[in-house]
Design an enzyme around this catalytic site. Structure first.
Site: not given
Ligand code: AHR
Length: 675
Positions: A45, A239, A376-377
């Site tokens: 990321e 994120c 993602n989350e």
């Molecule tokens: O890894 C950092 C963040 O942690 C990522 O962007 C997210 O998916 C998680 O909350």
């Protein structure tokens, strides 16, 4: 007792007490669940300056003058104007450098790079820019790599002159060889004293990138990834896939095609933590989906792109504003089309629209995409299936059109709790192939000792997956790391607990098909989140102990689990097991039995490997054996830029048929017994 070679840490361990012995029963004949090739992977990321300023080898910041502050990262002097009708429609800004009006005055722009520009003496750097002489004729532009904070007489570490001509935009390149190394140089571009010139997309790369590619990656960092022998590569986040709002979500189509025309995007990590605020952190998309797929090919691993499911970051957006911040379920078609087009970009024939884009970028062969993450989350509200209503739309279309792809949902941001409990059964109902679990948790959680607020044990630690539904989707532990209490980051102890915890992945390989530690990269001057697996500055890097844990699992992954138990129970730090965690597997290529053992206790543990299995296997014994040890003197020890190799795995040859071992206190061991 067959005494094994000392690790030279006897003094540090002098206080350890030898505990009573334990028997590990390991069946060498019965191959259990296959361990997927995707089991141990990497998750990338763009956080902590992982892309621009990190893996992506571009040395200049704001090269296209598209940051909201168009001169961010640049110092200007003389007559410099910002123009907005440049040759690249998605990045229209450029600079016009006019004569300063006197022979002794210069019009000049100077880029400070990412926390400075790191250059190595004697190595080549490839400068490039698009330029024209708007009034026609010829002009000269000077490019200097400067040590602007110099104490010496001459700031120039290296320089080159470029002749430009004509009213048409053209790309100009030149090579500069700095005469000595400097970690925070600047790049100065100064103009002809008599002629107006226009400059756009000003760029500087080391010539020696990973695989020598022009739009390439930083070699040491890419090599570190390759050395992990990853089985899968999840990208581009995290994120940033979701965006703080829909407008700033990651849109893969903006990241392919000529780099000059990839539009800038905000990076949410520039403002997420006001204590670690980086106003100049944007995504140039120079490292885009083509480059990600290419890296997967280089590493010989599966690509796992993650796409937006039409929900912007749920942490940052109140569900009360659902209509404003999320795409309505009935309006998801363009998002689903993005997913279909991505599959075409990766796998489609060169005659297809997106297959042609890939081919035009120099890769007519398909990238062979097999996995796709959706969201993602994300999570559902108790009375509103915010996520699963959208995921269903994606699944209905995608699974029909592309049944050959494996789809990955999510159980949200938590390893347990109401969001998790709501989502886990819904993933099964929706028929996703895998779901992505995230857990950044403390030592207790990783050792299986965490409790909820009411004092009930949580399903955590190396036994977590023993109780999972075997008929549901498979598990992708897509983000995890042990976050030490008491503000400890990347110290040995938390990495050891990750190693212990990961025995549970291997033992449950029938259900756990992928895992990726997170985050991957961090610039020492630009991090927002820690711990991270690999750290660097502009010249050097170091691998954390967590890196070595991941590498040991990746290199000694094995092909099938072998039963390994202590008193008929999994060796998972259970009561009476004295902090021992272990798993065993068989590796076909090595023709070897591999046993991984973590001892998280404060005492050395005596362990006997009691081999079981077919008589012929037992009689044949082993031809040779090795033991790899990862341990440190102090539990808070860590690697650093100054001492990058302080803690590394040490390999030694041991007696082929040794089966009694003293497992040092607080250590991780990998035993390889070759048949
Ligand atoms: O890894 C950092 C963040 O942690 C990522 O962007 C997210 O998916 C998680 O909350």
């Amino acid at each position: 007792m067959k005494k094994l070679a000392s690790l030279g840490l006897a003094a540090a361990m002098a206080t350890s007490v030898m505990a009573a012995g334990h028997n590990f029963e390991i069946n060498v004949s019965k191959k259990g669940a296959p361990i997927q090739s995707t089991m141990y992977g990497i998750f990338f990321e763009d956080i902590n300056y992982a892309a621009d300023g990190g893996l992506y080898a571009e040395l200049l910041i704001n090269r296209s003058f598209e940051f909201p502050n168009h001169f961010a990262g640049w110092d200007i002097s003389g007559k410099v104007k910002l123009m907005a009708d440049g040759p690249f429609d998605k990045n229209p800004h450029y600079v016009r450098m006019e004569p300063a009006g006197h022979n002794d005055k210069h019009t000049m722009i100077e880029n400070r790079g990412f926390f400075g520009i790191g250059v190595k003496g004697g190595e080549e750097y490839r400068f490039s820019m698009w330029a024209r002489v708007p009034d026609g004729g010829n002009a000269k532009i000077w490019i200097d790599i400067v040590e602007n904070a110099t104490m010496g007489e001459d700031q120039k570490l290296g320089n080159v002159g470029i002749d430009i001509s004509g009213k048409e935009w053209k790309k100009y390149t030149a090579v500069i060889k700095p005469r000595r190394s400097f970690d925070s140089a600047h790049l100065r571009v100064w103009g002809d004293g008599r002629v107006t010139t226009d400059l756009e997309h000003i760029s500087l790369f080391p010539t020696d990138t990973w695989k020598g590619r022009e739009n390439g990656m930083r070699k040491d960092l890419a090599q570190a990834l390759a050395d992990l022998k990853p089985g899968v590569f999840r990208f581009p986040g995290g994120c940033i896939v979701e965006g703080t709002d829909l407008e700033t979500r990651y849109q893969w189509k903006n990241t392919v095609g000529p780099v000059e025309n990839r539009p800038l995007n905000e990076n949410r990590w520039h403002y997420t933590f006001t204590k670690r605020y980086f106003p100049d952190y944007y995504q140039s998309y120079g490292l885009g989906f083509f480059e990600f797929f290419q890296l997967c090919e280089d590493f010989g691993c599966e690509a796992l792109p993650v796409i937006s499911c039409g929900l912007s970051c749920q942490y940052q957006n109140s569900i009360r504003d659902e209509k404003k911040v999320h795409v309505a379920v009935e309006d998801l078609d363009p998002y689903i089309q993005d997913a279909l087009d991505l599959i075409e970009f990766a796998n489609g024939d060169v005659t297809t629209t997106w297959g042609k884009v890939r081919a035009d970028m120099g890769h007519p062969e398909p990238f062979n995409l097999h996995y796709l993450g959706i969201g993602n989350e994300q999570w559902d509200e108790k009375d509103n299936p915010v996520f699963t209503s959208r995921l269903k739309r994606f699944m209905d279309v995608l699974s029909k059109k592309h049944p050959e792809i494996k789809y990955i949902g999510t159980t949200g941001p938590d390893s347990e709790g109401w969001k998790f409990d709501l989502l886990q059964p819904r993933m099964k109902e929706l028929g996703v192939d895998l779901y992505d679990e995230h857990y950044y948790r403390d030592e207790n959680w990783f050792l299986g000792k965490a409790k909820d607020r009411d004092g009930n044990p949580l399903n955590c630690g190396a036994m977590r997956y023993d109780s999972y539904d075997r008929k549901g989707p498979k598990v992708f532990a897509g983000e995890y790391a042990c976050h030490g209490r008491g503000k400890k980051w990347n110290h040995f102890e938390t990495s050891l607990y990750e190693a212990a915890f990961m025995t549970g992945f291997e033992r449950n390989a029938d259900i756990v098909h992928m895992c990726t530690y997170a985050p991957l990269f961090a610039h020492v001057k630009g991090w927002q989140w820690r711990p991270d697996m690999i750290w660097y500055d502009n010249q050097n890097m170091f691998k954390t102990v967590s890196y070595y844990v991941q590498q040991l699992y990746g290199q000694y992954k094995g092909d099938n689990v072998l039963a390994c138990s202590m008193d008929k129970k999994p060796v998972a730090g259970q009561d009476g097991q004295d902090g021992l965690f272990a798993t065993a597997c068989f590796d076909n290529a090595m023709n070897a039995v591999i046993v991984k053992v973590a001892n998280v206790s404060d005492a050395e543990q005596e362990v006997k490997f009691a081999w079981t299995g077919k008589a012929k296997d037992l009689k044949a014994g082993f031809k040779s054996a090795e033991q790899i040890t990862l341990r440190a003197v102090g539990m808070d020890d860590e690697n650093s830029l100054d001492n990058p190799l302080k803690i590394t795995p040490k390999t030694e040859v041991i007696e082929a048929n040794a089966n009694e071992f003293k497992i040092p206190a607080k250590s991780f061991q990998v035993y390889i017994f070759k048949k």
